[in-house]
Design a protein around this motif. Structure first.
Motif, mmCIF file in Angstrom:
data_model
loop_
_atom_site.group_PDB
_atom_site.id
_atom_site.type_symbol
_atom_site.label_atom_id
_atom_site.label_comp_id
_atom_site.label_asym_id
_atom_site.label_seq_id
_atom_site.Cartn_x
_atom_site.Cartn_y
_atom_site.Cartn_z
ATOM 1 N N LYS A 72 -31.324 41.672 20.538
ATOM 2 C CA LYS A 72 -31.813 40.827 19.509
ATOM 3 C C LYS A 72 -30.836 40.412 18.390
ATOM 4 O O LYS A 72 -30.877 39.314 18.023
ATOM 5 C CB LYS A 72 -32.936 41.926 18.610
ATOM 6 C CG LYS A 72 -33.876 42.259 19.532
ATOM 7 C CD LYS A 72 -34.945 43.152 18.556
ATOM 8 C CE LYS A 72 -36.206 43.672 19.432
ATOM 9 N NZ LYS A 72 -37.112 44.582 18.883
ATOM 10 N N LEU A 73 -29.787 41.344 18.355
ATOM 11 C CA LEU A 73 -28.618 41.164 17.180
ATOM 12 C C LEU A 73 -27.576 39.765 18.126
ATOM 13 O O LEU A 73 -27.349 39.021 17.360
ATOM 14 C CB LEU A 73 -27.782 42.294 16.936
ATOM 15 C CG LEU A 73 -28.512 43.229 16.025
ATOM 16 C CD1 LEU A 73 -27.640 44.364 16.305
ATOM 17 C CD2 LEU A 73 -28.773 42.730 14.841
ATOM 18 N N LEU A 74 -27.814 40.265 19.230
ATOM 19 C CA LEU A 74 -26.847 38.772 19.835
ATOM 20 C C LEU A 74 -27.644 37.518 20.000
ATOM 21 O O LEU A 74 -26.923 36.468 19.732
ATOM 22 C CB LEU A 74 -26.893 39.195 21.669
ATOM 23 C CG LEU A 74 -25.857 40.365 21.771
ATOM 24 C CD1 LEU A 74 -25.859 40.736 23.256
ATOM 25 C CD2 LEU A 74 -24.405 39.940 21.399
ATOM 26 N N ASP A 75 -28.994 37.625 20.133
ATOM 27 C CA ASP A 75 -29.958 36.368 19.792
ATOM 28 C C ASP A 75 -29.502 35.675 18.569
ATOM 29 O O ASP A 75 -29.611 34.532 18.223
ATOM 30 C CB ASP A 75 -31.417 36.785 20.368
ATOM 31 C CG ASP A 75 -31.490 36.917 21.696
ATOM 32 O OD1 ASP A 75 -30.822 36.806 22.333
ATOM 33 O OD2 ASP A 75 -32.857 37.285 21.796
ATOM 34 N N ALA A 76 -29.357 36.502 17.538
ATOM 35 C CA ALA A 76 -29.395 36.001 16.210
ATOM 36 C C ALA A 76 -27.961 35.483 15.886
ATOM 37 O O ALA A 76 -27.821 34.458 15.278
ATOM 38 C CB ALA A 76 -29.688 37.176 15.192
ATOM 39 N N SER A 77 -26.906 36.070 16.653
ATOM 40 C CA SER A 77 -25.492 35.458 16.567
ATOM 41 C C SER A 77 -25.579 34.294 17.188
ATOM 42 O O SER A 77 -24.960 33.303 16.903
ATOM 43 C CB SER A 77 -24.595 36.426 17.002
ATOM 44 O OG SER A 77 -24.295 37.453 16.170
ATOM 45 N N ARG A 78 -26.207 34.047 18.442
ATOM 46 C CA ARG A 78 -26.315 32.971 19.068
ATOM 47 C C ARG A 78 -26.825 31.910 18.521
ATOM 48 O O ARG A 78 -26.246 30.650 18.286
ATOM 49 C CB ARG A 78 -26.661 32.971 20.512
ATOM 50 C CG ARG A 78 -26.075 33.736 21.557
ATOM 51 C CD ARG A 78 -26.818 33.871 23.091
ATOM 52 N NE ARG A 78 -28.126 34.068 22.947
ATOM 53 C CZ ARG A 78 -29.306 33.472 22.933
ATOM 54 N NH1 ARG A 78 -28.966 31.887 23.255
ATOM 55 N NH2 ARG A 78 -30.184 33.667 22.855
ATOM 56 N N ALA A 79 -27.939 32.028 17.731
ATOM 57 C CA ALA A 79 -28.576 31.048 17.004
ATOM 58 C C ALA A 79 -27.709 30.737 15.892
ATOM 59 O O ALA A 79 -27.777 29.371 15.591
ATOM 60 C CB ALA A 79 -29.977 31.614 16.621
ATOM 61 N N ALA A 80 -26.978 31.500 15.156
ATOM 62 C CA ALA A 80 -26.275 30.986 14.202
ATOM 63 C C ALA A 80 -24.964 30.189 14.582
ATOM 64 O O ALA A 80 -24.766 29.196 13.950
ATOM 65 C CB ALA A 80 -25.521 32.327 13.496
#
Length: 458
Positions: A72-80
């Protein structure tokens, strides 16, 4: 643009003071001057604290964090990262560095069996990327799908139009020889020298010719503005740990939906890989990770073996810090690019030399500058010049003196019969730092002229 001696104001009139007052935000040694953001990067103490927090969370509850929280944290970083690049989140994944990214692309591509495919690249190519191209050529020589490569030579300082003309000429020569230009590697900002490359026009030219554009933005994100929606490259990569204040190592790899089927596997291959054939034993591979709703492309890169993904997670934090403390990307780039121009000019004045630039000033539209050192090299070393054979020894000696005598490091390169110094501009530097660098380099060059370097050749 604002002078580099002043900080561009924020919209609300409040400004974080760029320059020496920001040094306290970075964990540099008290006497160290960092002119080399472009190699390994540097990040604020606040982001380092976040890095340690992610690592502590992984150590406190390894399985719950790595298996369930991390995706989930990786998804947030990818989105940023994707939002900064103006690209859909599902087209962006995170990898350790730009070298891994370009290897991922080139090792996944398949080549036509007729042996006519050619990879094009400019003489500005980063050495590691050039070596990867060499490997791909070597690895396919004995196969039934050989591929070749061709360098597009450029002479500094070139105009933007010269790069495009050289590209068109290389394509025409390939076609005339019965070859098929299949892919071209294009810098955004090249490494040595540190100059902005006309990647937009060359990417457009690739599209016209049906050639895959692989845009090497290793020096791009955080140093220049990028809009992948407008650029529309076939592949793009960029290190976040160089200019974006993300800890080492972290890079973005962008693959538009139309090409995600070409990238069959991450490098290395791991649990996210989906085979196209049944297992020879008639059984399916077990994936021990929780089921994900992400695409096959994204899942390929969510877990590539046990590595410390904490730097990846800091992308969100770094962007937030840059916005809240520094006022955002536009304000940062205005300061660093202006400082590079003004600082490079001052260093060159102190050295009595020049900045590497073309007549239209486009090479310097980035946050690095290249200044010539006051020394000449000739084939035989006559007429008061140094011998060209001494260039490696002299460059190595200068680098040693910079580190040992001046507590700094400034990358050097040899081109057009001169040695050049590449200086990175950053928010914690001012013009005074470039003047200091000019004085230091001048003193060292005077020591070279006195022959002090000769002991290093023995």
């Amino acid at each position: 643009m604002a002078s580099s001696n002043t900080t561009p104001p924020l919209a609300n009139g409040v400004s974080a003071a760029f320059g020496h007052s920001l040094r306290q935000e970075f964990p540099f040694d008290a006497d160290y001057r960092n002119f080399n953001q472009g190699s390994f990067g540097a990040w604020p103490t606040a982001i380092h604290t976040r890095l340690r927090e992610y690592q502590d969370r992984a150590n406190a509850r390894p399985d719950p964090f790595i298996r369930y929280e991390l995706p989930k944290l990786l998804d947030a970083s990818r989105a940023a990262a994707a939002a900064l690049l103006r690209a859909p989140a599902e087209t962006v994944v995170l990898v350790p560095n730009a070298t891994v990214a370009i290897n991922t692309i080139l090792r996944n591509l398949t080549w036509n069996p007729d042996g006519r495919d050619v990879m094009l690249y400019f003489s500005t190519v980063y050495g590691g990327c050039g070596k990867t191209i060499d490997y791909i050529v070597d690895a396919h020589q004995a196969s039934n799908t050989p591929v070749s490569s061709r360098e597009i030579p450029l002479q500094y300082p070139f105009e933007d139009a010269d790069a495009l003309t050289a590209f068109e000429a290389a394509v025409a020569r390939c076609v005339a020889e019965g070859k098929r230009p299949r892919l071209c590697v294009i810098d955004t900002v090249s490494s040595l020298p540190g100059i902005r490359f006309p990647f937009e026009s060359v990417t457009q030219a690739c599209r016209r010719h049906g050639i895959l554009s692989l845009v090497d933005g290793a020096q791009g994100i955080g140093q220049i503005g990028l809009d992948l929606a407008a650029l529309d490259p076939d592949f793009f990569l960029s290190n976040c740990h160089k200019w974006l204040f993300v800890p080492r190592g972290c890079a973005v790899l962008y693959v538009p939906r139309r090409h995600q089927g070409l990238i069959r596997s991450s490098v290395p291959t791991s649990h996210g890989y989906v085979t196209t054939q049944a297992n020879t034993n008639g059984t399916s591979r077990i994936n021990p990770l929780p089921k994900s709703e992400n695409s096959h492309f994204v899942n390929n890169f969510q877990f590539t073996g046990t590595i410390d993904c904490s730097p990846y997670l800091c992308v969100t934090d770094a962007l937030q810090w840059r916005k809240e403390v520094l006022g955002g990307e536009e304000r940062i780039l205005e300061y660093t690019q202006t400082l590079a121009r003004e600082g490079g000019k001052r260093a060159a004045e102190m050295l009595g030399t020049e900045v590497l630039e073309n007549s239209t000033g486009t090479l310097g539209r980035c946050s690095m500058t290249n200044v010539a050192l006051p020394m000449r090299f000739t084939t035989d070393g006559g007429d008061g010049a140094l011998s060209a054979t001494e260039v490696p020894v002299v460059m190595g000696w200068i680098l040693g003196r910079l580190m040992e005598d001046y507590n700094t490091f400034i990358p050097l390169f040899h081109g057009n019969g001169k040695i050049w110094a590449r200086l990175s501009a950053q928010v914690y530097l001012e013009v005074e730092d470039f003047e200091w660098a000019g004085r230091a380099l001048l003193e060292i060059c005077q020591r070279v002229a006195a022959g002090e370097y000769r002991g290093a050749a023995n």
